[in-house]
Design an enzyme around this catalytic site. Structure first.
Site, mmCIF file in Angstrom:
data_model
loop_
_atom_site.group_PDB
_atom_site.id
_atom_site.type_symbol
_atom_site.label_atom_id
_atom_site.label_comp_id
_atom_site.label_asym_id
_atom_site.label_seq_id
_atom_site.Cartn_x
_atom_site.Cartn_y
_atom_site.Cartn_z
ATOM 1 N N LYS A 478 0.878 -1.171 0.000
ATOM 2 C CA LYS A 478 0.000 0.000 0.000
ATOM 3 C C LYS A 478 0.918 1.224 0.000
ATOM 4 O O LYS A 478 1.724 1.399 0.915
ATOM 5 C CB LYS A 478 -0.891 -0.038 1.246
ATOM 6 N N TRP A 479 0.795 2.053 -1.029
ATOM 7 C CA TRP A 479 1.689 3.205 -1.230
ATOM 8 C C TRP A 479 0.909 4.461 -0.858
ATOM 9 O O TRP A 479 0.072 4.918 -1.602
ATOM 10 C CB TRP A 479 2.124 3.239 -2.683
ATOM 11 N N ASP A 480 1.229 5.004 0.312
ATOM 12 C CA ASP A 480 0.444 6.105 0.857
ATOM 13 C C ASP A 480 1.154 7.442 0.640
ATOM 14 O O ASP A 480 2.339 7.497 0.302
ATOM 15 C CB ASP A 480 0.229 5.847 2.358
ATOM 16 N N ASP A 536 -6.539 9.236 -9.309
ATOM 17 C CA ASP A 536 -6.615 9.797 -10.660
ATOM 18 C C ASP A 536 -6.183 8.758 -11.680
ATOM 19 O O ASP A 536 -5.618 7.717 -11.326
ATOM 20 C CB ASP A 536 -5.785 11.084 -10.754
ATOM 21 N N GLU A 616 -21.599 -12.421 13.189
ATOM 22 C CA GLU A 616 -20.880 -11.600 12.204
ATOM 23 C C GLU A 616 -19.734 -12.391 11.571
ATOM 24 O O GLU A 616 -19.441 -12.239 10.387
ATOM 25 C CB GLU A 616 -20.384 -10.308 12.857
HETATM 26 C C1 GLA Z 1 -3.618 7.155 5.734
HETATM 27 C C2 GLA Z 1 -4.328 6.025 5.026
HETATM 28 C C3 GLA Z 1 -4.880 5.064 6.025
HETATM 29 C C4 GLA Z 1 -3.760 4.536 6.889
HETATM 30 C C5 GLA Z 1 -3.025 5.682 7.553
HETATM 31 C C6 GLA Z 1 -1.795 5.194 8.269
HETATM 32 O O1 GLA Z 1 -4.505 7.962 6.417
HETATM 33 O O2 GLA Z 1 -5.307 6.497 4.167
HETATM 34 O O3 GLA Z 1 -5.557 4.011 5.386
HETATM 35 O O4 GLA Z 1 -2.887 3.781 6.091
HETATM 36 O O5 GLA Z 1 -2.614 6.652 6.595
HETATM 37 O O6 GLA Z 1 -1.088 6.214 8.857
#
Ligand code: GLA
Length: 737
Positions: A478-480, A536, A616
């Protein structure tokens, strides 16, 4: 052939399946825009222009005494700047003598087989099954040796025309490019509205529409990214256009940085629409021999409203923008540690979460923020991409191995473009961060932004990512990117080039992502920027899915995902089931509805599984079964929005598979009322002649009947209750059995 050129080489007509685009070179050498809209023949539409003398509209010298010729009202492909078109310009050039003028005349054209590329930036690409066609028109600046190459790409079947432009300085002296948009579209006639996606962090992409009059309607970003606040994609539609009717013109910019998109009527009622890199904080020096490329814009026309337009965008982006292993492969159902534990993580907790998840049939554990450096909260650690082995009780290899032994895959969170001042990286390389010497920087989430235009920064990041990803079995990243950019200052660029930094940042990000994908082609990349701050078309070239929003409340998500679907395929939307009361809104929604909403995207979980009830947990298993069952239908099928937010007391949407043998209708009650009126919903996209049975009531009707008569629910839905209804093709005549 999609590209038709008249014998004299002066009239260009681009045809797609349902639309046409026409331009011509006039006797002055100006490239006029004549038409964009529903399909036409080869006829020259120059007669649509009625010329008359207008006061205060000047005449260029080539027109001689003819005062009816003015660049100030003609519809143009490349409006001039500083020389007599007083409307918005598209390309603004400051020459070495200080003058600011740009005025282009036709030089020639060529037709190229296949699609064109945009150097350093994403663009639609050809596949084995389908290639585009390209028309390249060369223009020359009237009084200098500056050449402009205009690229027109056509994907006929999808009703797509792309545009891009390259400016080359072949003169002796340097010039300064103060503005260079990707596209100008002049609509001679008609009244329009601009539809755009607006929002804020955790409330992205709400659909708004504004009539276009003589006051300019403009959206954009100067945040360094495409942003939560506005998305770089707009629609110009005729007044009254809706989901299923009306002409609409989409413009989707393939760019992840500062952008502008605008529309405005001129004095005579012509509507000028523009999109491209925002000229604010933009100043590019072009030395002799240097060139500048404007990003691609994907245009699409629909004569049947937004629904058809969206489907055209979904098809083109899915097939010709998304790449890699996972383009059509089923993505794993994941559980993400963020809303399950936030920063309060350690190996023990992660393994517990993984083992619970494995028991329910979840396929991948994603370890979100907090696993590296000194990172117990969001005030430190970014940049130090070294495993915190104390927290993780050993190496990532060890952790990943234990997770794999449970039959699960393993994914990891990174935020490569950022740096905390409290990090070893910052202590070693303070000059790598954007901050203006002598000025206290503005801090976002208490972090600074790395200067991604620097090669040494990108090399460092690639080395860190590589070392970590090679050290353990990791199938997903996941590249944030968690703040807006400001305080840009480059230590490697001369002061005169500081106006290039925002764009160079974006090019740097693309370069790093490209190198990353070359090195790790099998890793599934999910883009993210505090959720949907960089959702985008360009990012889809690198990551086939993007975390749609930090807001996981399924009722808010209905609107967020609705807006996102105007341009972006459902297969690109990251959406998870989270805990209730929801962490962002405090709202409680049934587990089933949370699943139904998240399933219209890349499905996963984001909660502490040990805290949910046995019932659940059973539902988790059912949701996983349904996700797998409907995966192709949802990801590869055609998507229909059946309601808009707040239009009805419920939201409904539908998927129909390519063969039109299955459809899935999902409805969520969003505004339950006393003494309820029975709910009737539209159904769309079934083959008129085929017969379908409905899973809700067992009724069999032909597609024509379902499409035209719809369905009345045989029960009342309670607040936030949802229902998924399947339509399956049955043998003809089965209804009489
Ligand atoms: C962002 C992301 C979240 C999570 C946090 C971690 O807000 O959108 O999903 O990964 O960073 O700090």
């Amino acid at each position: 052939m999609a590209i038709r050129v008249s014998e004299d080489g002066k009239l260009f007509t681009l045809h797609t399946k349902d639309g046409s685009y026409q331009m011509c070179v006039d006797p002055c050498g100006v490239l006029l825009h004549l038409y964009y809209g529903k399909k036409i023949g080869e006829d020259n539409l120059h007669d649509l222009i009625y010329r008359t003398e207008i006061g205060f509209c000047g005449t260029p010298s080539e027109a001689g005494e003819d005062r009816t010729y003015s660049l100030d009202y003609l519809p143009q492909e490349i409006p001039s700047s500083g020389v007599g078109d007083y409307r918005e310009d598209m390309i603004r050039i400051r020459h070495s003598d200080g003058s600011c003028a740009a005025d282009f005349r036709f030089e020639g054209y060529e037709i190229q087989n296949g699609s064109y590329k945009v150097p350093g930036m994403p663009a639609l690409y050809d596949t084995e099954a389908e290639t585009g066609d390209t028309l390249v028109i060369t223009m020359k600046e009237r009084a200098s040796d500056i050449y402009l190459r205009l690229y027109y790409g056509i994907f006929e079947g999808q009703n797509i025309i792309t545009r891009a432009a390259r400016l080359e300085n072949q003169g002796q002296d340097a010039v300064i490019l103060e503005k260079m948009l990707s596209c100008n579209l002049d609509f001679m006639f008609g009244n329009y509205e601009m539809v755009y996606l607006a929002g804020r962090h955790a409330m992205e992409r709400f659909v708004e529409r504004t009539p276009v009059g003589r006051a300019k309607v403009e959206i954009g970003s100067i945040r360094g990214t495409s942003s939560h606040q506005y998305n770089p994609a707009v629609i110009l539609c005729e007044q009254g256009a809706g989901e299923e009717r009306g002409s609409c013109f989409g413009a989707c910019l393939v760019y992840s940085g500062n952008f502008t998109a605008s529309a405005q009527k001129d004095q005579r009622g012509l509507t000028r629409m523009q999109i491209g890199i925002n000229p604010v904080q933009f100043r590019f020096v072009l030395e002799s021999g240097e060139a500048f490329d404007a990003p691609q814009v994907i245009l699409s026309y629909s004569d049947q409203g937004f629904g058809k337009l969206s489907n055209q965008y979904h098809e083109i982006l899915k097939e010709h923008m998304c790449r890699g292993e996972f383009k059509h492969r089923r993505r794993p159902i994941l559980i993400n540690s963020w809303e399950a534990a936030y920063f309060d993580i350690n190996a023990e907790k992660i393994l517990k979460l993984a083992s619970e998840a494995a028991r329910q049939g979840i396929e991948m554990l994603v370890l979100d923020d907090g696993w590296f450096g000194k990172r117990d909260d969001d005030n430190s650690g970014l940049g130090d991409w070294f495993t915190n082995e104390k927290k993780m009780n050993g190496t990532l290899a060890h952790l990943s191995k234990q997770i794999h032994q449970m039959g699960m895959q393993f994914g990891l969170w990174f935020e490569p473009e950022m740096i905390s001042e409290d990090s070893d990286l910052y202590r070693t390389h303070p000059e790598w961060a954007f901050r203006i010497p002598g000025r206290e920087p503005n801090r976002g989430r208490n972090q600074l932004v790395l200067d991604m235009s620097r090669e040494d920064v990108r090399d460092y990041l690639l080395e860190r990512l590589t070392e970590i990803l090679e050290s353990a079995e990791i199938e997903y990243v996941k590249w944030d990117m968690n703040r807006s950019i400001c305080d840009v200052f480059g230590h490697t660029l001369p002061a005169s080039r500081s106006g290039e930094l925002y764009h160079r940042y974006v090019l740097g990000v693309y370069d790093l992502l490209e190198r990353f994908l070359k090195r790790f082609p099998k890793i599934l990349l999910e883009g993210c920027s505090g959720g949907g701050g960089r959702f985008d078309a360009a990012m889809l070239y690198y990551s086939p899915q993007i975390w749609c929003s930090d807001n996981t409340d399924s009722v808010n998500r209905l609107s967020i995902q609705y807006g996102t679907s105007f341009f972006y395929p459902i297969s690109t939307v990251g959406s998870h089931v989270s805990a209730c009361p929801n962490h962002q809104t405090g709202r409680s929604v049934p587990f089933q509805t949370r699943g139904a909403v998240a399933m219209s995207g890349n499905f996963g979980y984001e909660l502490d599984l040990s805290k949910i009830s046995d019932n659940e947990k059973e539902q988790v298993k059912e949701q996983i079964t349904l996700t797998k069952k409907y995966y192709d239908l949802i990801h590869e099928g055609t998507y229909y929005r059946l309601t808009a937010p707040k239009e009805e007391e419920y939201m409904a949407w539908e998927f129909v598979d390519k063969e039109k043998s299955h459809a899935l209708l999902t409805m969520v009650m969003t505004d339950a009322q006393g003494n309820p009126i029975p709910v009737h919903t539209k159904i769309r996209g079934l083959a008129p002649e085929k017969h379908y049975s409905c899973s809700l009531n067992g009724q069999v009707h032909c597609g024509m009947t379902w499409n035209n008569a719809g369905l009345t629910l045989n029960r009342i839905l309670e607040e936030y209750e949802s229902i998924m209804i399947e339509f399956s093709e049955v043998e003809k005549g089965k209804e009489y059995e």
